[in-house]
Design a protein around this motif. Sequence first.
Motif, short mmCIF file in Angstrom:
data_model
loop_
_atom_site.label_atom_id
_atom_site.label_comp_id
_atom_site.label_asym_id
_atom_site.label_seq_id
_atom_site.Cartn_x
_atom_site.Cartn_y
_atom_site.Cartn_z
N PRO A 1 0.85 -1.19 0.00
CA PRO A 1 0.00 0.00 0.00
C PRO A 1 0.89 1.25 0.00
CG PRO A 1 -0.68 -1.56 1.70
CD PRO A 1 0.66 -2.02 1.19
N PRO A 2 0.33 2.41 -0.29
CA PRO A 2 1.15 3.63 -0.37
C PRO A 2 1.99 3.88 0.87
CG PRO A 2 -1.06 4.04 -1.19
CD PRO A 2 -1.08 2.65 -0.62
N ASN A 3 3.25 4.24 0.64
CA ASN A 3 4.20 4.67 1.68
C ASN A 3 4.57 3.56 2.67
OD1 ASN A 3 4.66 7.36 0.85
ND2 ASN A 3 2.68 7.97 1.70
N ARG A 4 4.29 2.32 2.34
CA ARG A 4 4.70 1.23 3.22
C ARG A 4 6.02 0.62 2.74
NH1 ARG A 4 0.29 3.79 4.75
NH2 ARG A 4 -1.05 2.67 6.21
N GLY A 5 6.88 0.29 3.72
CA GLY A 5 8.12 -0.39 3.40
C GLY A 5 8.20 -1.74 4.07
N TYR A 6 7.16 -2.10 4.80
CA TYR A 6 7.06 -3.38 5.50
C TYR A 6 5.61 -3.58 5.87
CZ TYR A 6 6.50 -0.51 9.65
OH TYR A 6 6.02 0.42 10.54
N MET A 7 5.27 -4.80 6.28
CA MET A 7 3.95 -5.11 6.82
C MET A 7 4.15 -5.93 8.09
SD MET A 7 1.66 -3.72 4.78
CE MET A 7 0.13 -4.58 5.21
N VAL A 8 3.12 -5.97 8.94
CA VAL A 8 3.17 -6.77 10.16
C VAL A 8 2.06 -7.81 10.08
CG1 VAL A 8 3.13 -6.75 12.67
CG2 VAL A 8 3.97 -4.74 11.43
N CYS A 9 2.42 -9.06 10.29
CA CYS A 9 1.45 -10.15 10.16
C CYS A 9 0.53 -10.21 11.38
CB CYS A 9 2.20 -11.48 10.02
SG CYS A 9 1.12 -12.89 9.72
N ALA A 10 -0.78 -10.27 11.12
CA ALA A 10 -1.76 -10.40 12.20
C ALA A 10 -3.00 -11.08 11.65
CB ALA A 10 -2.11 -9.04 12.79
N GLY A 11 -3.70 -11.79 12.52
CA GLY A 11 -4.94 -12.45 12.14
C GLY A 11 -4.85 -13.96 12.02
N HIS B 1 15.57 3.01 7.62
CA HIS B 1 15.17 3.49 6.30
C HIS B 1 13.83 2.88 5.86
CE1 HIS B 1 19.51 4.45 6.18
NE2 HIS B 1 19.11 5.48 5.49
N PHE B 2 13.61 1.60 6.19
CA PHE B 2 12.39 0.93 5.78
C PHE B 2 11.20 1.35 6.61
CE2 PHE B 2 15.89 -2.05 4.75
CZ PHE B 2 15.78 -2.01 3.37
N LYS B 3 11.44 2.04 7.74
CA LYS B 3 10.37 2.50 8.61
C LYS B 3 9.87 3.89 8.24
CE LYS B 3 12.48 -0.07 12.44
NZ LYS B 3 13.11 0.03 13.78
N GLN B 4 10.54 4.55 7.31
CA GLN B 4 10.13 5.89 6.91
C GLN B 4 8.65 5.91 6.57
OE1 GLN B 4 14.42 6.88 4.76
NE2 GLN B 4 12.52 7.15 3.60
N ILE B 5 7.94 6.96 6.98
CA ILE B 5 6.51 7.00 6.73
C ILE B 5 6.17 7.56 5.35
CG2 ILE B 5 5.90 7.06 9.17
CD1 ILE B 5 5.42 10.05 8.89
N VAL B 6 7.15 8.07 4.65
CA VAL B 6 6.93 8.55 3.28
C VAL B 6 8.04 7.98 2.39
CG1 VAL B 6 6.77 10.55 1.75
CG2 VAL B 6 5.80 10.66 4.06
#
Length: 461
Positions: free
Chosen positions: A47-57, A423-428
């Motif tokens: 999705p826009p401006n994402r550099g990682y995702m967190v697994c849940a569910g 760097h991968f945590k940047q919000i933009v």
Amino acid sequence: MNQRAYHTTRADLGLFTDLYELTMAQTYFAQGMTAEATFDLFMRSYPPNRGYMVCAGLEDVLDFLQGVSFGDGTRQYLKETGMFTEDFLAYLGDLRFTGSVRALPEGRVFFTNDPILEVTAPIIEGQLVETLIINRLNLQSLQTTKAARCAWSARGRVLSDFGARRAPGVDGALTMARSGYIAGFQSTSNVLAARRYGIPPAGTMAHSMITSFPTELEAFRAYASAFPHRTILLLDTYDTIEGAHNAAQVGREMEDLGHRLVAVRLDSGDYGELSRQVRRILDDAGLPYVQIVASGGLDEYEIHRLVQSGAPIDIFGVGTRVGTSADAPYTDMSYKLACYDGRPVMKLSPDKISPPGAKQIYRLKDGSGCFERDVVTLLDEQLPAGEPLLETVMEAGEKNRPEPALSEMRDRFTADFDRLDEHFKQIVNPPRYPVTLSPALQRLTSQVQGSLIEQQGIADH
């Protein structure tokens, strides 16, 4: 402790699926196709401006798989549609999920093209569960990722989930509280979620309580009298600065009674400037310990701006924009067949090629222990330098380990996030984390692709 958010009865669970899953299932049934199939779940793009995702569910998914069935009422409904044969409906009456699941544990960070969940089961069983698997992992991974971005932007300040009112339904409100806690939030205003997940409850007051009293000062005094050990006063009902002076007066009165005002809350206006003015008023009144809470329309972008500007805000109440993942409300999470009856399979659509075969993810780290890259391999490959990520969590249709505590998921996220480069945590516009295929998987992909092109008579464009 119950950590599930959905409430569909066991007998109805089979109907939480798209119609084409059932029509495909009847086709498989009519053709006698009962062999094992392996399906992969993954995301192709962020999705826009994402550099990682967190697994849940994942735990919701496993509970669903253990309980999925087609009761008498659901089969009667399907019969009334006129689409399904009597023998297929009878087959559904006895259907239970008997397969296995390998998955990325909840709380772990993942990236595009990582296969985060793998289902191996008779093909009808594996096909019918697609819709709910995507539904559970898509929403909760979005919420947890959004919450993680807020926590990173807050730089150690306290975060509380205030999102129940405008989350996508009761289900979305509960999963938001759970997701926020995994990602580092400290509390939730949602009392049901607090009880269900063991999260500390938090809350203040609404403007309606202030306006129900003749004056704001009387309302503040009444609340302080009712809750002398947890008084948080809302300042902006009439005028924020005047409200701060009234709160300071009540704070001094509470000290005389041996109590302390915990905090004041800003819910509108220029949070940066107002927080500075309120901080001065409180400090001048000898109340430096009183904290400032900000709430109302906040997300990681606004929190980042306020923190970087030095706004003296101690606690952020975050709601609507996180519960709905407002700037990125969906992903392209996909569930694709990778193997059937021992035969690796794949699709060839442009930009949607999915590697065949059962797989594993290995995460490689650099000399300082930070994540360097992920390598997707065939299941039987070994990559000694990397950490294998997918774990077997279900065998023969049953969970094979106790349900992990929410605190364990939270610790797992913290450990992963600490090893992810800033760097991968940047919000933009963060850079793209490298995920590659092993040479063996690349070769298999090329072989299957070439074979399919030949078998299907596809022209070389």
